[in-house]
Design an enzyme around this catalytic site. Structure first.
Site, PDB file in Angstrom:
ATOM      1  N   LYS A  48      11.331 -17.628  25.368  1.00 11.03           N
ATOM      2  CA  LYS A  48      11.990 -16.331  25.201  1.00 11.03           C
ATOM      3  C   LYS A  48      12.728 -16.011  26.489  1.00 11.03           C
ATOM      4  CE  LYS A  48       9.897 -14.673  21.393  1.00 11.03           C
ATOM      5  NZ  LYS A  48      10.765 -14.486  20.260  1.00 11.03           N
TER       6      LYS A  48
ATOM      7  N   ASP B 241       4.092 -19.484  17.937  1.00  7.47           N
ATOM      8  CA  ASP B 241       5.249 -18.842  17.314  1.00  7.47           C
ATOM      9  C   ASP B 241       6.307 -19.872  16.908  1.00  7.47           C
ATOM     10  OD1 ASP B 241       6.474 -16.407  16.554  1.00  7.47           O
ATOM     11  OD2 ASP B 241       7.824 -16.524  18.277  1.00  7.47           O
TER      12      ASP B 241
ATOM     13  N   ASP C 131       7.953 -22.826   5.771  1.00 10.93           N
ATOM     14  CA  ASP C 131       8.464 -22.803   7.146  1.00 10.93           C
ATOM     15  C   ASP C 131       9.965 -22.672   6.977  1.00 10.93           C
ATOM     16  OD1 ASP C 131       9.648 -23.467   9.588  1.00 10.93           O
ATOM     17  OD2 ASP C 131       7.931 -24.665  10.199  1.00 10.93           O
ATOM     18  N   HIS C 132      10.481 -21.485   7.266  1.00 11.60           N
ATOM     19  CA  HIS C 132      11.864 -21.226   6.847  1.00 11.60           C
ATOM     20  C   HIS C 132      12.876 -22.168   7.527  1.00 11.60           C
ATOM     21  CE1 HIS C 132      11.770 -18.492  10.355  1.00 11.60           C
ATOM     22  NE2 HIS C 132      13.021 -18.849  10.484  1.00 11.60           N
TER      23      HIS C 132
ATOM     24  N   ARG D 185       0.820  -1.222   0.000  1.00 13.99           N
ATOM     25  CA  ARG D 185       0.000   0.000   0.000  1.00 13.99           C
ATOM     26  C   ARG D 185       0.850   1.266   0.000  1.00 13.99           C
ATOM     27  NH1 ARG D 185      -3.385  -1.701   5.186  1.00 13.99           N
ATOM     28  NH2 ARG D 185      -1.222  -1.696   5.869  1.00 13.99           N
TER      29      ARG D 185
ATOM     30  N   LYS E 274       4.182 -17.912   7.154  1.00 11.16           N
ATOM     31  CA  LYS E 274       3.538 -18.267   8.410  1.00 11.16           C
ATOM     32  C   LYS E 274       3.044 -16.991   9.080  1.00 11.16           C
ATOM     33  CE  LYS E 274       6.776 -17.603  12.005  1.00 11.16           C
ATOM     34  NZ  LYS E 274       7.332 -17.918  13.258  1.00 11.16           N
TER      35      LYS E 274
ATOM     36  N   HIS F 128       7.946 -24.683  13.517  1.00 18.90           N
ATOM     37  CA  HIS F 128       9.350 -25.104  13.410  1.00 18.90           C
ATOM     38  C   HIS F 128       9.635 -26.383  14.203  1.00 18.90           C
ATOM     39  CE1 HIS F 128       9.524 -21.201  11.782  1.00 18.90           C
ATOM     40  NE2 HIS F 128       9.719 -20.532  12.890  1.00 18.90           N
TER      41      HIS F 128
ATOM     42  N   GLU G 150      15.624 -18.868  23.022  1.00 19.77           N
ATOM     43  CA  GLU G 150      16.008 -17.518  22.605  1.00 19.77           C
ATOM     44  C   GLU G 150      16.368 -16.712  23.845  1.00 19.77           C
ATOM     45  OE1 GLU G 150      13.495 -16.121  18.962  1.00 19.77           O
ATOM     46  OE2 GLU G 150      12.156 -16.990  20.438  1.00 19.77           O
TER      47      GLU G 150
ATOM     48  N   LYS H 109      16.920 -24.367   6.263  1.00 20.83           N
ATOM     49  CA  LYS H 109      18.231 -24.348   6.928  1.00 20.83           C
ATOM     50  C   LYS H 109      19.007 -25.607   6.562  1.00 20.83           C
ATOM     51  CE  LYS H 109      16.700 -21.751  10.988  1.00 20.83           C
ATOM     52  NZ  LYS H 109      17.560 -20.582  11.026  1.00 20.83           N
TER      53      LYS H 109
ATOM     54  N   LYS I 286      21.013 -18.901  23.521  1.00 20.22           N
ATOM     55  CA  LYS I 286      20.307 -18.933  22.228  1.00 20.22           C
ATOM     56  C   LYS I 286      20.766 -20.179  21.505  1.00 20.22           C
ATOM     57  CE  LYS I 286      19.872 -16.208  17.969  1.00 20.22           C
ATOM     58  NZ  LYS I 286      18.490 -16.548  17.703  1.00 20.22           N
TER      59      LYS I 286
HETATM   60  P1  NDP Z   1       5.177  -6.506   8.395  1.00 22.78           P
HETATM   61  O1  NDP Z   1       4.359  -6.214   9.592  1.00 22.78           O
HETATM   62  O2  NDP Z   1       6.429  -5.730   8.157  1.00 22.78           O
HETATM   63  O3  NDP Z   1       4.186  -6.389   7.158  1.00 22.78           O
HETATM   64  C1  NDP Z   1       4.568  -6.460   5.806  1.00 22.78           C
HETATM   65  C2  NDP Z   1       3.793  -5.407   5.035  1.00 22.78           C
HETATM   66  O4  NDP Z   1       2.423  -5.737   5.057  1.00 22.78           O
HETATM   67  C3  NDP Z   1       3.903  -4.032   5.639  1.00 22.78           C
HETATM   68  O5  NDP Z   1       5.014  -3.324   5.124  1.00 22.78           O
HETATM   69  C4  NDP Z   1       2.603  -3.392   5.234  1.00 22.78           C
HETATM   70  O6  NDP Z   1       2.743  -2.876   3.929  1.00 22.78           O
HETATM   71  C5  NDP Z   1       1.650  -4.546   5.137  1.00 22.78           C
HETATM   72  N1  NDP Z   1       0.817  -4.606   6.353  1.00 22.78           N
HETATM   73  C6  NDP Z   1       1.202  -4.516   7.645  1.00 22.78           C
HETATM   74  N2  NDP Z   1       0.159  -4.633   8.481  1.00 22.78           N
HETATM   75  C7  NDP Z   1      -0.922  -4.789   7.694  1.00 22.78           C
HETATM   76  C8  NDP Z   1      -2.297  -4.969   7.960  1.00 22.78           C
HETATM   77  N3  NDP Z   1      -2.774  -5.000   9.206  1.00 22.78           N
HETATM   78  N4  NDP Z   1      -3.130  -5.102   6.914  1.00 22.78           N
HETATM   79  C9  NDP Z   1      -2.671  -5.077   5.671  1.00 22.78           C
HETATM   80  N5  NDP Z   1      -1.361  -4.893   5.357  1.00 22.78           N
HETATM   81  C10 NDP Z   1      -0.514  -4.771   6.354  1.00 22.78           C
HETATM   82  O7  NDP Z   1       5.455  -8.050   8.376  1.00 22.78           O
HETATM   83  P2  NDP Z   1       6.793  -8.836   8.079  1.00 22.78           P
HETATM   84  O8  NDP Z   1       7.391  -8.296   6.823  1.00 22.78           O
HETATM   85  O9  NDP Z   1       7.601  -8.907   9.295  1.00 22.78           O
HETATM   86  O10 NDP Z   1       6.223 -10.306   7.840  1.00 22.78           O
HETATM   87  C11 NDP Z   1       5.421 -10.633   6.730  1.00 22.78           C
HETATM   88  C12 NDP Z   1       4.919 -12.061   6.911  1.00 22.78           C
HETATM   89  O11 NDP Z   1       6.036 -12.933   7.039  1.00 22.78           O
HETATM   90  C13 NDP Z   1       4.092 -12.252   8.172  1.00 22.78           C
HETATM   91  O12 NDP Z   1       3.086 -13.191   7.897  1.00 22.78           O
HETATM   92  C14 NDP Z   1       5.095 -12.817   9.183  1.00 22.78           C
HETATM   93  O13 NDP Z   1       4.466 -13.626  10.141  1.00 22.78           O
HETATM   94  C15 NDP Z   1       5.991 -13.654   8.274  1.00 22.78           C
HETATM   95  N6  NDP Z   1       7.343 -13.811   8.787  1.00 22.78           N
HETATM   96  C16 NDP Z   1       8.133 -12.744   9.036  1.00 22.78           C
HETATM   97  C17 NDP Z   1       9.427 -12.907   9.491  1.00 22.78           C
HETATM   98  C18 NDP Z   1      10.326 -11.744   9.719  1.00 22.78           C
HETATM   99  O14 NDP Z   1      11.501 -11.981  10.037  1.00 22.78           O
HETATM  100  N7  NDP Z   1       9.878 -10.519   9.583  1.00 22.78           N
HETATM  101  C19 NDP Z   1       9.973 -14.243   9.746  1.00 22.78           C
HETATM  102  C20 NDP Z   1       9.075 -15.322   9.435  1.00 22.78           C
HETATM  103  C21 NDP Z   1       7.814 -15.090   8.975  1.00 22.78           C
HETATM  104  P3  NDP Z   1       1.858  -1.639   3.379  1.00 22.78           P
HETATM  105  O15 NDP Z   1       1.320  -0.891   4.544  1.00 22.78           O
HETATM  106  O16 NDP Z   1       2.838  -0.861   2.555  1.00 22.78           O
HETATM  107  O17 NDP Z   1       0.809  -2.307   2.570  1.00 22.78           O
END
Ligand code: NDP
Length: 508
Positions: A348, A243, A185-186, A48, A156, A248, A224, A190, A353
């Site tokens: 946690k 979580d 599932d990352h 967005r 996930k 995992h 962790e 690994k 770790k």
């Molecule tokens: P973010 O919270 O950073 O969200 C990603 C993007 O989604 C945001 O930049 C935003 O983009 C959009 N967004 C955020 N909240 C909402 C909302 N409520 N409704 C609609 N759009 C939204 O998440 P992550 O990047 O950390 O994670 C993305 C997915 O990957 C999740 O499902 C998470 O569980 C999974 N994940 C993440 C990991 C990590 O290390 N970050 C590790 C493993 C899994 P915009 O506003 O520009 O649309």
């Protein structure tokens, strides 16, 4: 490995977010560094936030400089960055998806990408359904009839209990074929996790002892040191079980417990993983306390950092009963594992770790040297332990007792160690690198199949139901349930030690 021939556009939904910046873009850059990406590889970010292509490239550059393990190479970056594009739109808006379809057509025409699309859902799960519905509605990904590559990668969490996971599966399967759906599932990306299979089934000497005749019990630990930091809003709804344990750790358990697959391919490997998960003894929710310990961290110091009590963290309900620690004793009811408990724990704000699997072998039948242990630190009954270390210091270690040199028979615990970095001269690669590569190549071996995710949730939902019943009982009695506490920076609550002590065992 050879460079991928097939052109592809990877569409990343949620491209403005953390996962995209920290993991996905650096992983793709690392693939470019190894010259594995197709010549006309294209990434189209969709979210967005209104970025231009150049602003998105700047964000990607930050991600690559900060998080890529390949180091930053200006020349490579110039090639890589010109393949990155961005468009903004809403995840539940048909017009945005029609614009996306148009943009993809343009990219196909300009870059000769052949109409091959890999959609990566890197957004919160609340928008998984609208995104996939609109991908289908705009014809961007139809069932496998098309001769183009059309796949969907789903991050996930996949559901928050059995019912929601089934519902999401049904939704996806109404739109796409199972072989188009890549549930990620990352942990499975690994190297050390994949090595569990090679270690077990690529060698002749371990499999014959990998069973109830030789193994006393198995421990799986994912510990962790950090608290929840600023993720209180998310974590308080999830907890350690959702979580870590449901995804995992269930994968680690499945790989440790499964039977040998007929062949090393997606269906055979996943068939055996499903069988292992199905063999986990279903828990009676009424008996949850006998098998599962949950707790929350209290204040303490971990890795030199002061950590407040969980209930005082930002974004956490001060009366929350969300667990930051869970330990689960389970049994696997099949011929191989009957009578061998599996103890799983994750938390946690713990003292270290580490992610590891410990296979603890039975004691010798006659303890000839039991009273001769020289080292006071090893004043524990002798047992051989095989440790599969997933992180950090990835490797494998076998401990055994040896005679200390000298005239007396003094016994000391020693170890044989295999270290990834020492043997191969480099650290194992990043999980997302491997998984993105497999998703482009169409190999689903390291992704979770529908039945696998549902059986994992089925077993875990029993625990969640047990906890819900406890909370309802407490509420009926006009009380508030309080979870056991452990001080941050320790190895968890005493109740978790007691869970093993009851069986005459202890955490390794
Ligand atoms: P973010 O919270 O950073 O969200 C990603 C993007 O989604 C945001 O930049 C935003 O983009 C959009 N967004 C955020 N909240 C909402 C909302 N409520 N409704 C609609 N759009 C939204 O998440 P992550 O990047 O950390 O994670 C993305 C997915 O990957 C999740 O499902 C998470 O569980 C999974 N994940 C993440 C990991 C990590 O290390 N970050 C590790 C493993 C899994 P915009 O506003 O520009 O649309």
């Amino acid at each position: 490995m050879k460079r991928i021939e097939q052109p592809v556009v990877i569409v990343v939904f949620g491209a403005s977010g953390d996962l995209s910046k920290r993991k996905l873009i650096p992983a793709l850059y690392q693939l470019a560094y190894q010259n594995l990406l197709p010549a006309n590889f294209t990434l189209l970010g969709f979210a967005r936030t209104p970025y231009t292509d150049d602003e998105f490239r700047e964000l990607a550059r930050e991600g690559v400089t900060q998080y890529s393990t390949a180091g930053f190479d200006e020349h490579l970056w110039r090639w890589f960055s010109q393949n990155l594009f961005y468009m903004s739109g809403n995840y539940d808006d048909l017009e945005s998806f029609q614009a996306l379809a148009k943009r993809l057509e343009e990219l196909d025409a300009e870059r000769n990408t052949g109409g091959n699309y890999l959609f990566y859902l890197a957004t919160p799960p609340s928008v998984f359904k609208p995104i996939t519905s609109l991908i289908a509605e705009t014809g961007l990904c139809c069932r496998t009839s098309a001769d183009h590559l059309r796949r969907i990668v789903i991050e996930k969490p996949f559901g928050h209990d059995l019912e929601s996971a089934k519902d999401l599966n049904q939704h996806l399967l109404n739109l796409f074929d199972e072989d188009q759906i890549y549930r990620i599932d990352h942990y499975l990306g690994k190297e050390t996790v994949q090595n569990i299979l090679v270690f077990r089934f690529g060698n002749g000497i371990f499999e014959p002892i990998w069973n109830r005749n030789y193994v006393d019990h198995v421990q799986i630990t994912v510990a962790e040191t950090l608290g929840i930091g600023d993720r209180g809003g998310y974590y308080d709804k999830a907890g350690a079980i959702r979580d870590m344990l449901q995804n995992h750790m269930m994968q680690l358990l499945a790989l440790t417990a499964m039977e040998p697959p007929v062949a090393f391919d997606a269906e055979d490997v996943r068939d055996q993983k499903v069988n292992a998960l199905r063999s986990i003894r279903p828990l009676d929710p009424e008996e949850v306390d006998q098998w599962v310990v949950r707790a929350q961290y209290g204040p303490g110091v971990s890795e030199g950092q002061e950590i407040p009590a969980y209930l005082e963290e930002k974004g956490v309900d001060p009366h929350s009963t969300t667990e930051t620690y869970v330990a689960w004793k389970t049994e696997i009811d099949n011929w191989r594992w009957n009578g061998v408990p599996f103890y799983l724990r994750t938390g946690k704000a713990l003292a270290g770790k580490v992610t590891e699997i410990n296979i603890v072998f039975r004691k010798p039948p006659l303890m000839l040297f039991a009273n001769l242990i020289a080292n006071p630190n090893t004043q524990v009954p002798p047992s051989n332990v095989l440790t599969l270390r997933i992180q950090p210091d990835e490797g494998i270690r076998l401990t055994f007792d040896a005679k200390r040199p000298g005239p007396a028979v003094n016994v000391e615990r020693v170890a044989m160690d295999f270290s990834y970095s020492e043997s191969f001269g480099k650290d194992p690669g990043d999980a997302y690198e491997r998984l993105l590569l497999d998703a482009i190549l169409g190999d689903t071996t390291l992704f979770i199949r529908r039945d696998e995710i549902e059986v994992a949730w089925e077993r875990i939902t029993r625990i969640l139901n047990g906890w819900k019943m406890q909370e309802e009982k407490a509420a009926q009695a006009g009380k508030r349930l309080r979870l056991p506490r452990y001080a941050a920076g320790t190895w968890g609550p005493k109740e978790a030690d007691e869970l093993l002590a009851r069986d005459g065992r202890y955490w390794r």
